[in-house]
Design an enzyme around this catalytic site. Structure first.
Site, PDB file in Angstrom:
ATOM      1  N   ASN A 116       0.568  -1.155  -0.226  1.00  7.77           N
ATOM      2  CA  ASN A 116       0.141   0.137  -0.141  1.00  7.77           C
ATOM      3  C   ASN A 116       0.654   1.489  -0.105  1.00  7.77           C
ATOM      4  O   ASN A 116       0.403   2.321  -0.060  1.00  7.77           O
ATOM      5  CB  ASN A 116      -0.608  -0.063   1.253  1.00  7.77           C
ATOM      6  CG  ASN A 116       0.386  -0.181   2.449  1.00  7.77           C
ATOM      7  OD1 ASN A 116       0.032  -1.611   2.374  1.00  7.77           O
ATOM      8  ND2 ASN A 116      -0.050   0.963   3.340  1.00  7.77           N
ATOM      9  N   GLN A 166      -5.293  -3.883  -2.266  1.00 11.13           N
ATOM     10  CA  GLN A 166      -4.416  -2.478  -2.667  1.00 11.13           C
ATOM     11  C   GLN A 166      -4.352  -2.936  -4.646  1.00 11.13           C
ATOM     12  O   GLN A 166      -4.240  -2.244  -6.081  1.00 11.13           O
ATOM     13  CB  GLN A 166      -3.281  -2.147  -2.911  1.00 11.13           C
ATOM     14  CG  GLN A 166      -2.895  -1.558  -1.744  1.00 11.13           C
ATOM     15  CD  GLN A 166      -3.705  -0.041  -1.696  1.00 11.13           C
ATOM     16  OE1 GLN A 166      -3.756   0.762  -2.733  1.00 11.13           O
ATOM     17  NE2 GLN A 166      -4.172   0.252   0.002  1.00 11.13           N
ATOM     18  N   THR A 176     -27.659  -9.425   9.624  1.00 11.90           N
ATOM     19  CA  THR A 176     -28.008  -9.092   8.147  1.00 11.90           C
ATOM     20  C   THR A 176     -27.242  -8.163   7.195  1.00 11.90           C
ATOM     21  O   THR A 176     -26.243  -7.437   7.677  1.00 11.90           O
ATOM     22  CB  THR A 176     -29.092  -7.947   8.591  1.00 11.90           C
ATOM     23  OG1 THR A 176     -29.900  -8.709   9.645  1.00 11.90           O
ATOM     24  CG2 THR A 176     -29.812  -8.004   7.639  1.00 11.90           C
ATOM     25  N   CYS A 209      -3.691   4.944   7.231  1.00 12.85           N
ATOM     26  CA  CYS A 209      -4.231   4.316   8.739  1.00 12.85           C
ATOM     27  C   CYS A 209      -2.916   5.336   9.871  1.00 12.85           C
ATOM     28  O   CYS A 209      -3.204   4.908  10.969  1.00 12.85           O
ATOM     29  CB  CYS A 209      -4.148   2.450   8.686  1.00 12.85           C
ATOM     30  SG  CYS A 209      -5.224   2.017   7.329  1.00 12.85           S
ATOM     31  N   SER A 260     -11.665  -4.916  -0.890  1.00 15.40           N
ATOM     32  CA  SER A 260     -11.689  -4.749   0.236  1.00 15.40           C
ATOM     33  C   SER A 260     -12.402  -3.027  -0.843  1.00 15.40           C
ATOM     34  O   SER A 260     -11.782  -2.690  -1.559  1.00 15.40           O
ATOM     35  CB  SER A 260     -11.042  -3.520   0.761  1.00 15.40           C
ATOM     36  OG  SER A 260     -11.785  -2.219   1.696  1.00 15.40           O
TER      37      SER A 260
END
Ligand code: PLP
Length: 408
Positions: free
Chosen positions: A152, A180, A238, A326, A200
């Site tokens: 990343n 990535q 859910t 992050c 992601s």
């Protein structure tokens, strides 16, 4: 405030307009629960099945049932690693690298504290692994190898095909963090003998709060959220319906555009890099230049502070990063650049530009005009530049996890 130029696509990307439009009905009129028996709910269930097939196609999975929707890449990484140690209770050894994202490093450090043995593979000055070191690290006690596809911070790509051949020859489970890489490079789980793969949505113009974990058919995988029957009893709760629908749409677009996008974005990145290297003194590119994500440029400006460069870029409406999102606010030097043995006088002055589908040549040219003046200004102010060089010894291979900062 000037219109922003967003060069921080490794932190997150803009949701594509088509993705937003695909999600909208599932936040408004189509609000049924996909587990409901009635048609109002079951039509939502069918849409989730469609999204699962779209995500499976993006990564070349043979069967959509191999895709489990998660809430993010961090969850996928955690579930993969925890799942593999849970199903192999006799094995107490994990192999990973010193340059992983904190989602993997943090968990492996935690497991080390719980008594697992972790081998932290080092990298060379280009950010590349030594495959012999990997080969020698594998033992009969190894439960799992977890290695990223693309870094990343630097964009450096690890040779997942060669890694998979080595790891699978020993019959050991392999997890790949492809957060990535997905949507930026072709991925084909039919051809790659990888057991588990994390992606992601928000890294490829999908929404935040949704990701996927690929688990190859035949791999025993325990439930990681226990409760209802969702995700074939593996992740109860859910579903984030709109998020999943958005991820599916983003995956379909990324798959259709991957070759075209990566070629165009690669040209923009090269234009940016070549110009900055020409016009900024004491500037270097970090990471192997041949095997890199086409969108990422990790640049260091000697003796400068990356944060100061970012603040001045921000004042000109340009968004970049010092490493990963992050670690924003952390003054710890990058664990990735330290593992590569980059000297402290360069690490501190690091800026990551990560481009995406919506960037233009005009934006690149604005950065190319703006940044040299910022660098010149800061170099004029920098007292450090006048001090003798304070070289830091290269990070040693396979050092203990305790010396690795939990940042990415
Ligand atoms: N792995 C890598 C390589 C990443 O770059 C990131 C995020 O930057 C993650 C995992 C975590 O993904 P998420 O932000 O979806 O939790």
């Amino acid at each position: 405030m000037p219109e922003e130029i967003y060069f921080d696509n490794n932190a997150t990307t803009r949701v594509a307009p088509e993705v937003f439009e695909a999600m909208r009905p599932y936040l408004t009129e189509l609000y049924g629960n996909p587990s409901s028996i009635h048609r109002f709910g079951s039509q939502v269930g069918r849409k989730i099945a469609e999204a699962r097939a779209q995500v499976a196609a993006l990564i070349g999975a043979a069967d959509p049932v191999e895709v489990i929707f998660t809430s993010c890449g961090t969850e996928g990484d955690n579930a993969a690693i925890r799942g593999m140690i849970e199903t192999q209770p006799g094995k107490r050894h994990i192999v990973t690298t010193q340059v992983e994202h904190p989602a993997v490093i943090g968990l492996c450090q935690h497991l080390e504290q719980k008594g697992y043995r972790v081998t932290w593979l080092g990298v060379d000055q280009d950010g590349m692994l030594d495959l012999d070191e990997l080969r020698h690290a594998l033992t009969d006690d190894t439960a799992l190898v977890s290695i990223m596809a693309a870094n990343n911070e630097t964009g450096v790509l690890f040779p997942i095909d060669k890694i998979a051949a080595i790891v699978k020859a020993r019959g050991i489970r392999l997890h790949v963090d492809a957060v990535q890489a997905a949507g930026r490079l072709p991925l084909d789980m039919r051809a790659l003998p990888v057991d588990l793969l994390t992606i992601s949505a928000h890294k490829f113009h999908g929404p935040k709060g949704v990701g996927a974990l690929y688990v190859r058919r035949g791999i025993t995988f325990p439930p990681f959220i226990i409760g209802g029957h969702q995700e074939r009893n593996r992740r109860a709760g859910t579903e984030n319906v709109a998020g999943i629908v958005g991820m599916g749409q983003a995956a379909e677009i990324a798959l259709a555009r991957v070759a075209e996008d990566s070629e165009r974005i690669g040209k923009l990145r090269n234009r940016l890099e070549e110009s900055l290297l020409r016009s900024c003194p004491e500037c270097r590119v970090n990471g192997q230049q041949r095997n890199r994500l086409p969108n990422t440029s990790n640049l260091s400006f000697r003796y400068l502070e990356g944060e100061s460069i970012l603040v001045l870029l921000d004042q000109s409406g340009i968004c970049a990063s010092t490493g990963s999102a992050c670690t924003a606010g952390s003054s710890e030097p990058s664990h990735v650049l330290r593992a590569m043995g980059v000297a402290a006088e360069w690490i501190q002055g690091t800026v990551r530009f990560s481009l995406g589908r919506f960037n233009t040549e005009k934006e690149v040219d604005v950065v190319n005009q703006t940044l040299p003046a910022i660098v010149q200004r800061l170099q004029g102010l920098s007292a450090l530049g006048k001090l003798p060089s304070q070289e830091q010894p290269p990070a040693s291979r396979g050092r203990a996890a305790k010396s690795i900062g939990a940042r990415g």
